[in-house]
Design an enzyme around this catalytic site. Structure first.
Site, PDB file in Angstrom:
ATOM      1  CB  CYS A  57      33.758 -20.247  31.370  1.00  0.00           C
ATOM      2  SG  CYS A  57      34.705 -20.036  32.905  1.00  0.00           S
ATOM      3  CG  HIS A 106      30.874 -22.548  32.387  1.00  0.00           C
ATOM      4  ND1 HIS A 106      31.923 -23.365  32.766  1.00  0.00           N
ATOM      5  CD2 HIS A 106      30.985 -21.418  33.151  1.00  0.00           C
ATOM      6  CE1 HIS A 106      32.627 -22.755  33.705  1.00  0.00           C
ATOM      7  NE2 HIS A 106      32.079 -21.576  33.950  1.00  0.00           N
ATOM      8  CG  ASN A 110      33.911 -22.716  37.158  1.00  0.00           C
ATOM      9  OD1 ASN A 110      34.494 -23.122  36.173  1.00  0.00           O
ATOM     10  ND2 ASN A 110      33.298 -21.537  37.190  1.00  0.00           N
TER      11      ASN A 110
END
Length: 322
Positions: free
Chosen positions: A114, A252, A282
């Site tokens: 990430c 993120h 995500n």
């Protein structure tokens, strides 16, 4: 020599999974509950035959279509992924051949999650600053969906698959500023696929959860809430600017609850803080460029990217309009 982000393109697989689709499989996990807890309504995932390399190639093809990029000018390719097609060879080498890059073009993989886009930008910036390279192609491509157990409703709801392609060059729209990067490997067990490497071999048992993605959500949240607010301030100081100078913060896209918590703790105005994961989920290393793509051509003076997650690792960088 300064480096610049010149363009960003993205690719999403065709298959889409909505909250309603998930709720049909897990009746106790209804659509409204998913959205209230995670902030995602749908996410795209690859089918059984589509891979990280396939998505990476398609993101580059989109970059060529959108910008008329001459791929013969690329002299370095960086692929960021944690779900490569093979243990070896390097996936970036396969992509080099598939998209027809010069044989004098370097190609490497980086295994970063990430925070991977920030790390990839830092490598591209250093390569250009060295004076040895002029055009870097940074690709992020991730298929976490292939590593989630079919009964893991939380991670099924959270993660989506996506790929992005970013051109970093000696000129472009956004000048890349200074970076802050960090690592705390003591949290390595809190976001992990334990089996599949050389230490713990995947035994192909579909009931062995060590073969699949595990995430300790509370530990990840604690790590993030402790490390990210000071990271933002450190990057502001390193780039000699104030928080009020930033036109847009792009973090993120972990989940909307965490993002809202961080925004409030840091004291960022809501209209300067991008949350753009409702239709994507995500997407790991692809989340920052995917979220920023729609704002890329806006008249933004300064933009801060902030990545954090698996490792643990984290990073921030400020961009300046050229």
């Amino acid at each position: 020599m300064s480096s610049y982000i010149k363009s960003i393109s993205t690719y999403l697989p065709a298959k889409s999974i909505t909250n309603e689709d998930i709720a049909q499989k897990f009746p106790e996990w209804d659509s409204d509950k998913i959205f209230s807890k995670i902030g995602v309504k749908k996410r795209n995932i690859v089918d059984d035959n589509e891979t990280v390399i396939d998505m990476a190639v398609k993101s580059v093809e989109n970059l060529v279509k959108e910008t008329k990029l001459d791929l013969t000018t690329i002299d370095y390719l960086i692929l960021c992924t944690q779900s490569p097609d093979f243990k070896l060879p390097t996936a970036a080498c396969v992509i080099q051949d598939r998209i027809g890059l010069s044989k004098s073009c370097a190609a490497i993989d980086i295994n970063q999650g990430c925070s991977g886009y920030i790390y990839g930008l830092s490598l591209a910036d250093a390569l250009i600053s060295s004076g040895n390279f002029k055009n870097i192609l940074l690709i992020t491509s991730e298929t976490y969906s292939k590593n989630i157990h079919k009964t893991d409703k939380g991670n099924i709801s959270l993660f989506g698959d996506a790929a992005t392609a970013t051109l970093i060059s000696t000129e472009g729209k956004y000048k890349i500023g200074k970076f802050n990067l960090g690592t705390d490997g003591s949290g390595w067990e809190n976001l992990i696929i334990k089996n599949g490497g050389s230490k713990y071999i995947n035994d192909n048992d579909i009931n062995n959860m060590d073969n699949y993605l595990y995430m300790n959500g509370s530990a990840i949240f604690d790590f993030t809430s402790k490390n990210i607010p000071p990271l933002v301030n450190e990057n502001l100081e390193k780039n000699l600017i104030n928080k009020e100078d930033i036109s847009l913060f792009v973090f993120h896209q972990a989940n909307t609850f965490m993002l809202s918590f961080l925004r409030k703790r840091i004291g960022i105005e809501e209209d300067k803080f991008l949350i753009n994961m409702e239709n994507y989920g995500n997407t790991v290393s692809s989340s920052i460029p995917l979220a920023f793509k729609d704002s890329f051509y806006n008249n933004l003076d300064k933009v801060m990217f902030v990545g954090f997650g698996v490792g643990y690792s984290w990073g921030a960088v400020t961009l300046f309009k050229n």
